[in-house]
Design a protein around this motif. Structure first.
Motif, short mmCIF file in Angstrom:
data_model
loop_
_atom_site.label_atom_id
_atom_site.label_comp_id
_atom_site.label_asym_id
_atom_site.label_seq_id
_atom_site.Cartn_x
_atom_site.Cartn_y
_atom_site.Cartn_z
N TYR A 16 0.81 -1.22 0.00
CA TYR A 16 0.00 0.00 0.00
C TYR A 16 0.85 1.27 0.00
CZ TYR A 16 -4.36 -2.49 0.74
OH TYR A 16 -5.45 -3.31 0.58
N PHE A 17 2.01 1.23 0.60
CA PHE A 17 2.79 2.46 0.76
C PHE A 17 4.23 2.14 1.10
CE2 PHE A 17 0.87 1.39 4.82
CZ PHE A 17 1.98 1.37 5.66
N GLU A 18 5.06 3.17 0.98
CA GLU A 18 6.42 3.12 1.50
C GLU A 18 6.48 4.03 2.72
OE1 GLU A 18 11.07 4.02 0.16
OE2 GLU A 18 9.50 3.74 -1.35
N ALA A 19 7.02 3.51 3.81
CA ALA A 19 7.15 4.29 5.04
C ALA A 19 8.56 4.87 5.10
CB ALA A 19 6.88 3.41 6.25
N LEU A 20 8.65 6.21 5.08
CA LEU A 20 9.93 6.89 5.10
C LEU A 20 10.15 7.58 6.44
CD1 LEU A 20 9.62 8.67 1.63
CD2 LEU A 20 11.07 6.69 2.13
N SER A 21 11.39 7.62 6.87
CA SER A 21 11.70 8.48 8.01
C SER A 21 11.56 9.92 7.53
CB SER A 21 13.14 8.22 8.49
OG SER A 21 14.06 8.63 7.47
N TRP A 22 11.31 10.82 8.46
CA TRP A 22 11.13 12.21 8.05
C TRP A 22 12.38 12.78 7.40
CZ3 TRP A 22 7.04 14.78 6.92
CH2 TRP A 22 5.81 14.39 7.46
N GLU A 23 13.54 12.25 7.74
CA GLU A 23 14.78 12.71 7.11
C GLU A 23 14.77 12.44 5.60
OE1 GLU A 23 14.59 10.93 9.83
OE2 GLU A 23 15.44 12.25 11.36
N ASN A 24 13.99 11.43 5.20
CA ASN A 24 13.95 11.03 3.78
C ASN A 24 12.66 11.44 3.08
OD1 ASN A 24 16.52 9.68 3.71
ND2 ASN A 24 15.59 8.08 4.96
N ALA A 25 11.96 12.41 3.65
CA ALA A 25 10.66 12.79 3.09
C ALA A 25 10.75 13.31 1.66
CB ALA A 25 10.00 13.85 3.98
N GLY A 26 11.92 13.75 1.25
CA GLY A 26 12.08 14.28 -0.10
C GLY A 26 12.50 13.24 -1.13
N LYS A 27 12.37 11.97 -0.81
CA LYS A 27 12.85 10.91 -1.70
C LYS A 27 12.19 10.96 -3.08
CE LYS A 27 13.22 5.86 -2.16
NZ LYS A 27 13.08 4.55 -1.48
N PHE A 28 10.90 11.25 -3.11
CA PHE A 28 10.17 11.24 -4.38
C PHE A 28 9.82 12.67 -4.79
CE2 PHE A 28 9.27 7.19 -2.28
CZ PHE A 28 9.72 6.31 -3.26
N PRO A 29 10.42 13.16 -5.86
CA PRO A 29 10.12 14.53 -6.31
C PRO A 29 8.63 14.66 -6.67
CG PRO A 29 12.06 13.65 -7.43
CD PRO A 29 11.41 12.50 -6.72
N ALA A 30 8.06 15.80 -6.31
CA ALA A 30 6.64 16.02 -6.62
C ALA A 30 6.38 17.51 -6.79
CB ALA A 30 5.76 15.46 -5.51
N ASP A 31 5.57 17.82 -7.79
CA ASP A 31 5.12 19.20 -8.00
C ASP A 31 3.85 19.50 -7.20
OD1 ASP A 31 7.12 19.66 -10.10
OD2 ASP A 31 5.91 18.28 -11.29
N LEU A 32 3.08 18.47 -6.96
CA LEU A 32 1.80 18.60 -6.26
C LEU A 32 1.68 17.47 -5.25
CD1 LEU A 32 -1.11 19.76 -5.92
CD2 LEU A 32 -1.80 18.27 -7.82
N ILE A 33 1.39 17.81 -4.01
CA ILE A 33 1.22 16.81 -2.96
C ILE A 33 -0.26 16.68 -2.62
CG2 ILE A 33 1.61 16.35 -0.50
CD1 ILE A 33 4.41 17.50 -0.82
N LEU A 34 -0.74 15.44 -2.59
CA LEU A 34 -2.08 15.13 -2.08
C LEU A 34 -1.88 14.60 -0.66
CD1 LEU A 34 -3.69 13.28 -5.15
CD2 LEU A 34 -3.70 15.74 -4.62
N LEU A 35 -2.38 15.33 0.32
CA LEU A 35 -2.13 15.00 1.73
C LEU A 35 -3.38 14.46 2.40
CD1 LEU A 35 -0.04 15.17 4.10
CD2 LEU A 35 -1.04 17.41 4.62
N ASP A 36 -3.25 13.27 2.97
CA ASP A 36 -4.32 12.61 3.71
C ASP A 36 -4.98 13.62 4.66
OD1 ASP A 36 -5.88 10.98 5.36
OD2 ASP A 36 -4.32 9.47 5.65
N ASN A 37 -6.28 13.85 4.49
CA ASN A 37 -6.95 14.90 5.27
C ASN A 37 -7.76 14.37 6.45
OD1 ASN A 37 -9.13 13.72 4.00
ND2 ASN A 37 -9.94 15.62 3.10
#
Length: 345
Positions: free
Chosen positions: A264-285
């Motif tokens: 379902y997902f990849e769990a990243l440490s906050w230090e690695n939050a930038g692993k996947f480049p993105a122009d638009l973030i959809l954030l769980d609301n």
């Protein structure tokens, strides 16, 4: 409402827990609509009732169920398709701590139903039995698993009424919408009612607006994610039903590479939050996930190019599977894509 969310619970709450792809695919192969599930006279006949759910279990009753208990989002979807007084009880987020209606409840009249549980893990067995239910309905993210039905009391809940489970993972969002429409029709809903046909038309127009937004602003990279105090979860569009549909419409969604159990997902440490480049973030609301104001204190969140550019849009990680529920999600996505600038990541 807010409460601590472990990684395990978060995984089962929208980024979602383990699912066996091959097993679920096998189950889904046999769950297409057939004439015995939703007879053409379904809206007028109160005679024998049957419905085959996505576990390939054929449910039947001498008369059509008239006392339905459902996960709140399911109940709201069934209301969108035309059911009303048949819904007598719900479980799952229904009312917020201030007494207002949770968005998951949609157009459901929350004052007219018994709320058996308002958070993950709550399900009042005595109240459920007292409702004399004819049918329980919920999502199925994991093969055979009943969404928001607690494992510890499942064996006492299931024998009290037939249970219908609809697959809500590894298939595009249109599939569970169609299946809930079929179930609603079998329970007496009129799918030709203007409310329903108007909602479907709006949904189809919204889907086209996403296609057009992608064409008008090509190359926008989207990432769907959820934040917890310790981890940053990037969702997989090959499993999450809404993201899978967005991708079918042409949206370029980041695909995580080191997936947790269930994919379902990849769990990243906050230090690695930038692993996947993105122009638009959809954030769980959802209230179970950290929101932008909560995330502001995370330096690596604040440094993400999309966050800097204010290109963060809310994401309904557990959507309402009806045309009325899903159309606004597509409209909002189209607006976000049209307005997104491509960033140097």
């Amino acid at each position: 409402m807010s409460h601590p969310v472990s990684a395990r619970r978060l995984s089962r709450r929208g980024l979602l827990a383990a699912a066996g792809g091959a097993t679920l695919a096998t189950l889904l192969a046999g769950c297409g609509r057939d004439d015995t599930d939703t007879p053409s006279a379904g809206a007028t006949s109160a005679g024998p009732w049957s419905f085959t759910d996505d576990r390939d279990e054929k449910l039947s009753a001498p008369t059509r169920p008239s006392r339905v208990v459902a996960f709140t989002g399911v109940a709201a979807a069934l209301v969108d398709f035309g059911l009303d007084k048949q819904i007598v009880g719900v479980f799952g987020e229904t009312k917020r701590s201030d007494g207002s209606k949770d968005p998951q409840a949609g157009d459901l009249d929350v004052e007219s139903v018994e709320i058996l549980g308002n958070v993950w893990g709550e399900f009042n067995l005595e109240k459920y039995a007292g409702l004399r239910p004819d049918l329980l309905v919920t999502h199925m993210y994991d093969p055979g698993a009943l969404w928001y039905v607690p494992d510890e009391s499942k064996d006492k809940i299931v024998p009290l009424a037939p249970v219908a489970a609809i697959a809500t993972a590894r298939v595009p969002m249109t599939k569970p919408i169609e299946r809930y429409a079929q179930l609603a029709e079998s329970l007496g809903a009129d799918l030709s009612a203007q409310k329903v046909t108007d909602a479907k038309a709006r949904f189809e127009a919204a889907a086209e607006s996403v296609r057009q937004a992608v064409k008008a602003n090509p190359g926008v990279k989207v990432m769907a994610c959820s934040g917890s105090p310790d981890l940053f979860y990037v969702s997989n569009p090959k499993v999450s039903t809404d993201l899978m549909y967005f991708a079918e419409l042409g949206v370029d969604i980041a695909v995580p590479t080191k997936l947790e159990a269930g994919d379902y997902f990849e769990a990243l440490s906050w230090e690695n939050a930038g692993k996947f480049p993105a122009d638009l973030i959809l954030l769980d609301n959802r209230s179970t996930a950290l929101q932008p104001k909560d995330l502001a204190a995370k330096p690596t969140w604040a440094q993400l190019p999309a966050v800097k550019a204010n290109q963060v849009a809310p994401w309904d990680a557990v959507p309402r599977f009806s045309y009325a529920g899903a159309a606004p999600l597509l409209e909002n996505l189209a607006t976000a894509i049209r307005g997104a600038k491509k960033l140097s990541n």
